[in-house]
Design an enzyme around this catalytic site. Structure first.
Site, mmCIF file in Angstrom:
data_model
loop_
_atom_site.group_PDB
_atom_site.id
_atom_site.type_symbol
_atom_site.label_atom_id
_atom_site.label_comp_id
_atom_site.label_asym_id
_atom_site.label_seq_id
_atom_site.Cartn_x
_atom_site.Cartn_y
_atom_site.Cartn_z
ATOM 1 N N ASN A 9 0.853 -1.186 0.000
ATOM 2 C CA ASN A 9 0.000 0.000 0.000
ATOM 3 C C ASN A 9 0.897 1.246 0.000
ATOM 4 O O ASN A 9 1.676 1.451 0.935
ATOM 5 C CB ASN A 9 -0.878 -0.045 1.271
ATOM 6 C CG ASN A 9 -1.805 1.136 1.382
ATOM 7 O OD1 ASN A 9 -1.839 2.012 0.523
ATOM 8 N ND2 ASN A 9 -2.568 1.177 2.464
ATOM 9 N N PHE A 10 0.793 2.047 -1.032
ATOM 10 C CA PHE A 10 1.651 3.245 -1.128
ATOM 11 C C PHE A 10 1.137 4.392 -0.255
ATOM 12 O O PHE A 10 1.813 5.398 -0.089
ATOM 13 C CB PHE A 10 1.737 3.735 -2.577
ATOM 14 C CG PHE A 10 2.469 2.817 -3.528
ATOM 15 C CD1 PHE A 10 2.995 1.603 -3.110
ATOM 16 C CD2 PHE A 10 2.634 3.174 -4.859
ATOM 17 C CE1 PHE A 10 3.674 0.758 -4.005
ATOM 18 C CE2 PHE A 10 3.316 2.347 -5.759
ATOM 19 C CZ PHE A 10 3.829 1.138 -5.331
ATOM 20 N N HIS A 93 -9.823 0.562 5.159
ATOM 21 C CA HIS A 93 -8.540 0.698 5.857
ATOM 22 C C HIS A 93 -8.754 1.566 7.087
ATOM 23 O O HIS A 93 -9.584 2.479 7.069
ATOM 24 C CB HIS A 93 -7.494 1.322 4.914
ATOM 25 C CG HIS A 93 -6.106 1.212 5.434
ATOM 26 N ND1 HIS A 93 -5.609 2.045 6.419
ATOM 27 C CD2 HIS A 93 -5.104 0.346 5.145
ATOM 28 C CE1 HIS A 93 -4.367 1.697 6.692
ATOM 29 N NE2 HIS A 93 -4.037 0.666 5.933
ATOM 30 N N GLU A 141 -5.656 -5.807 10.776
ATOM 31 C CA GLU A 141 -4.574 -4.837 11.030
ATOM 32 C C GLU A 141 -4.852 -4.066 12.315
ATOM 33 O O GLU A 141 -5.645 -3.128 12.301
ATOM 34 C CB GLU A 141 -4.494 -3.801 9.894
ATOM 35 C CG GLU A 141 -4.059 -4.320 8.560
ATOM 36 C CD GLU A 141 -3.456 -3.209 7.694
ATOM 37 O OE1 GLU A 141 -2.557 -3.518 6.922
ATOM 38 O OE2 GLU A 141 -3.864 -2.031 7.814
ATOM 39 N N ILE A 146 0.302 -0.064 13.226
ATOM 40 C CA ILE A 146 0.577 0.408 11.861
ATOM 41 C C ILE A 146 1.700 1.449 11.853
ATOM 42 O O ILE A 146 1.693 2.400 12.650
ATOM 43 C CB ILE A 146 -0.714 1.001 11.220
ATOM 44 C CG1 ILE A 146 -1.711 -0.134 10.935
ATOM 45 C CG2 ILE A 146 -0.388 1.761 9.934
ATOM 46 C CD1 ILE A 146 -3.052 0.328 10.398
#
Ligand code: G3P
Length: 225
Positions: A9-10, A93, A141, A146
């Site tokens: 994921n950029f 996300h 996640e 993160i």
């Protein structure tokens, strides 16, 4: 969706802006070809079409808005990302959370458009709820890990194991992947050993000095599985 999978994921990192997104995607493509593993990249909406035109690996959108194409200024519809060349999409996300009804509609719309659908969730029970919506994969996640370099597979293995067990029991067709803090090949290996079918990661690959070398390290544990 071909499994196992490594999804990079950029986000909105400057390191992956403009032509730099293509450079990272090309490094990922080279690794994918050399190891024979599925590596997908998720550039920002701005670079989506450029990256999709530049590489042969799967290119995922980082998300989409729930509105259909039409009079919705500054919104991006599922159809738009598909048209731009995306073959998949990441939804919900923790940095772009969705309301349940919108998430359900987006999953259905993305599947109808033929996209691979990955829904993120912060914990096992939310992952189970996400799996009920019918994505191809859920990505568990824990938000607090993160970007920390503290890998979920090492610092919260019980979260991963519980998610795998719950989703497998109720929705065996939905793959479980994981992410947050994944920094090394060892972290990826640990995630696979916990029963996941892949990893969703960002900073370790995007911020690496040598993208090819880092992605190679991260993808190697997927080879032959
Ligand atoms: O989408 C992947 C992500 O949230 C994990 O980020 O930087 O901890 O790999 P990172």
């Amino acid at each position: 969706m071909k499994l196992p999978i490594l999804i990079i994921n950029f986000k909105a990192y400057g390191e992956a802006a403009g032509r730099r997104a293509v450079d990272i995607a090309k490094a990922a493509e080279r690794v994918s070809r050399e190891l024979g593993v599925n590596v997908a990249v998720a550039p920002s909406h701005l670079e989506l079409a450029l990256v999709a035109q530049s590489v042969g690996i799967p290119v995922y959108a980082q998300g989409a808005d729930v509105e259909s194409p039409g009079a919705y200024t500054a919104h991006v519809a599922v159809d738009n990302v598909k048209e731009a060349g995306a073959s998949g999409i990441i939804l919900n996300h923790s940095e772009a959370p969705l309301r349940l009804n919108d998430l359900a509609r987006l999953v259905a719309r993305a599947r109808a458009a033929g996209l691979d659908v990955v829904v993120c969730a912060p914990d096992p029970k939310t992952s189970l709820a996400a799996a009920a919506l019918g994505p191809h994969a859920v990505a568990v996640e824990p938000p607090e890990l993160i970007g920390t370099g503290r890998a979920v597979s090492k610092y919260k293995p019980e979260t991963v194991v519980e998610t795998v067990e719950l989703v497998k029991r109720h929705f065996p067709d939905v793959a479980v992947i994981t992410g947050a803090g994944i920094e090394s090949g060892e972290d990826v290996e640990a995630a696979l050993r916990l029963g996941t079918r892949g990893v969703l990661l960002a900073s370790a690959a995007v911020k690496a000095k040598d993208h090819y070398a880092k992605i190679l390290e991260l993808a190697r544990p997927l080879a032959g599985r």
